[in-house]
Enzyme design. Structure first.
Site, short mmCIF file in Angstrom:
data_model
loop_
_atom_site.label_atom_id
_atom_site.label_comp_id
_atom_site.label_asym_id
_atom_site.label_seq_id
_atom_site.Cartn_x
_atom_site.Cartn_y
_atom_site.Cartn_z
N GLU A 52 -5.75 -8.53 0.61
CA GLU A 52 -6.41 -8.22 1.88
C GLU A 52 -7.87 -7.91 1.62
O GLU A 52 -8.20 -7.26 0.62
CB GLU A 52 -5.83 -6.96 2.56
CG GLU A 52 -4.55 -7.16 3.30
CD GLU A 52 -4.06 -5.87 3.96
OE1 GLU A 52 -4.88 -5.05 4.43
OE2 GLU A 52 -2.83 -5.69 3.98
N GLU A 101 0.78 -1.23 0.00
CA GLU A 101 0.00 0.00 0.00
C GLU A 101 0.82 1.29 0.00
O GLU A 101 0.75 2.09 0.94
CB GLU A 101 -0.95 0.02 1.20
CG GLU A 101 -1.92 -1.14 1.24
CD GLU A 101 -3.09 -0.91 2.20
OE1 GLU A 101 -2.98 -0.02 3.07
OE2 GLU A 101 -4.10 -1.61 2.06
C1 NOJ Z 1 -4.47 -2.14 5.18
C2 NOJ Z 1 -3.12 -2.43 5.69
O1 NOJ Z 1 -2.31 -3.14 4.83
C3 NOJ Z 1 -3.10 -3.00 7.09
O2 NOJ Z 1 -1.88 -2.71 7.65
C4 NOJ Z 1 -4.27 -2.48 7.84
O3 NOJ Z 1 -4.24 -2.75 9.20
C5 NOJ Z 1 -5.52 -3.04 7.21
N1 NOJ Z 1 -5.57 -2.64 5.82
C6 NOJ Z 1 -6.81 -2.69 7.88
O4 NOJ Z 1 -7.05 -1.32 7.79
#
Ligand code: NOJ
Length: 464
Positions: free
Chosen positions: A368, A157
């Site tokens: 994710e 990200e």
């Molecule tokens: C995005 C991220 O990669 C992760 O670190 C985060 O905790 C989750 N999504 C949930 O927001």
């Protein structure tokens, strides 16, 4: 589709390992910042560092065949001269072995935001030397684990850590400076290409990709102004990472807009742009949680809102990016959302997969997806029907995208067990397994854990 579909779950080193100063690990920028500000931190987190065997076994018993996790750079590289901490490598070797022993495929992220503090002190992602340091670190881990890992990703990200670090000031180094956003973003994309170059030149087995925080953009109407807002938002949220990493070029209209707005792009040197062009990724990881509805910019200074207070958040989420677009999520009152205001819109996953596969021919993984909630873990197992529904609907749309012809090869729930959620602390829980942070980090599977296991076993019979 080639090979098996990966059904797994995902974590990040800082969010779950704990052991922040054990076995030669040096400080990360997050350790430094949270300690200094006296904020809730990941010193212990889910204690995965000491319990990874139990956790990985539990994933396997939960029917999962892949585990996406990140390596902690400050656990592995001790200082600016690039010296290796062998104990850090040993730890990850044991994790990878535990995955294999349990029939779980390790899916490894090199950078999930925990920059070594010694690099932050030299300017962090504003300093091009960090890109070279990243390349060195990646070469160390590529060589150490060559042949043991099939899927590598460079960054998790970029948009989220760059914008939160340099635009909203919500993450370390907590700056609010649009020119720095541009510089840091460039250095990260350059670092990505350097790592891909090393991966290819070293002849590392497996494949390498990048993970984006993908937001499927929707304009609120078909007007010309809205189409422009759509394009600006797509460039801002998605394309500067996806186009650059997958096709080798920054979106040209975005570059032209930045120039017209007076940004200094001299950081980008011609030979570096050529290197970016020549070193594109082999697969794309999409983290998808929520879409972004947008409308034309109407006025005012840039104002990016973040809800880290959950249901205690008061006020609106009116986000404006000056001269680019405005976020219209507040107008979409009929759509369901969680306590942090995240819109639930599983259709957006299918649409996002389709859009990305139209511009990138490589495989895609949903790296994710998950649902954060307040949960009482002290009074028996958590009955998280809402999470089951959230995951079921997203998988439903993933499978539809697959039928549409999208080459999607894996899906990872965030997260296998509860962990530390950055500025949202530990009370925003995503896990399939509860972690009782108050009582020795005891693990207690939630309903979703068993449900996910059974769905994988039946190959999602009731969802297809
Ligand atoms: C995005 C991220 O990669 C992760 O670190 C985060 O905790 C989750 N999504 C949930 O927001």
């Amino acid at each position: 589709m080639n090979g098996k579909m990966l059904w797994g779950s995902a974590t990040a080193s800082y969010q779950c390992e704990g052991a922040w100063n054990e076995d030669g690990k040096v400080e990360s920028m997050w350790d430094h910042y949270l300690h200094q500000e006296n904020l809730e931190n990941g010193d212990v987190a889910s204690d995965h560092y000491h319990r990874f065997r139990e956790d990985i076994r539990q994933m396997a018993e939960g029917g999962q065949n892949a585990y996406r996790f990140s390596l902690s750079w400050p656990r592995i590289i001790k200082n600016e001269s690039g010296e290796i901490n062998e104990k850090g490598l040993d730890f990850y070797r044991q994790m990878i072995d535990a995955c294999h022993e349990n029939g779980i495929e390790p899916f490894v992220t090199c950078y999930h935001w925990d920059l070594p503090q010694y690099l932050e002190e030299k300017g962090g992602w504003l300093n091009k030397a960090t890109a070279a340091a990243f390349q060195h670190y990646c070469e160390v881990v590529f060589k150490a684990f060559n042949g043991l890992v099939d899927h590598w990703t460079t960054f998790n990200e970029p948009k989220w850590f760059v914008f939160s670090g340099y635009m909203s000031g919500n993450y370390p180094p907590c700056h609010k400076n649009p020119q720095e956003v541009v510089n840091a973003a460039y250095n990260v994309m350059y670092a990505n290409a350097l790592a891909v170059k090393s991966f290819k030149e070293l002849g590392i087995l497996g494949s390498i990709g990048i993970v984006t925080s993908y937001q499927t953009i929707y304009g609120i109407d078909d007007s010309e102004a809205c189409q422009l807002a759509f394009r600006n938002a797509d460039n801002y949220c998605n394309n500067w990472i996806i186009d650059t990493a997958c096709s080798g070029t920054f979106p040209s209209d975005m570059v032209a807009k930045l120039v017209a707005e007076g940004f200094d792009l001299s950081i980008a040197q011609p030979e570096e742009l050529q290197l970016i062009k020549n070193n594109t990724v082999q697969f794309l990881g999409m983290n998808y949680y929520s879409p972004q509805f947008v409308k034309p910019y109407t006025g005012g200074e840039t104002d990016v809102k973040v809800n880290n207070l959950g249901k205690n958040y008061k006020g609106n989420m009116r986000t404006v990016v000056k001269n680019w677009f405005e976020v219209a999520n507040d107008d979409m009152t009929e759509l369901p959302r969680n306590d942090w205001g995240m819109i639930v819109y599983p259709q957006g996953l299918r649409e996002g997969l389709r859009r990305n596969s139209a511009k990138f021919s490589g495989p895609i993984y949903v790296t994710e997806n998950g649902f954060g909630n307040y949960e009482d873990v002290h009074n028996g197992p958590v009955h998280d029907q809402y999470r089951i529904e959230y995951i079921r609907e997203h998988v439903r749309y993933l499978l539809k995208a697959q039928s549409d012809g999208v080459d999607v090869r894996g899906y990872f729930v965030w997260s296998p067990f509860d962990l530390y959620s950055w500025k949202n602390g530990c009370e925003k829980r995503y896990g399939l397994v509860a972690v009782d942070f108050d009582h020795g980090c005891k693990r207690i599977p939630k309903d979703s854990y068993y449900w996910y296991r059974d769905e994988i076993a039946s190959n999602w019979l009731d969802v297809r």
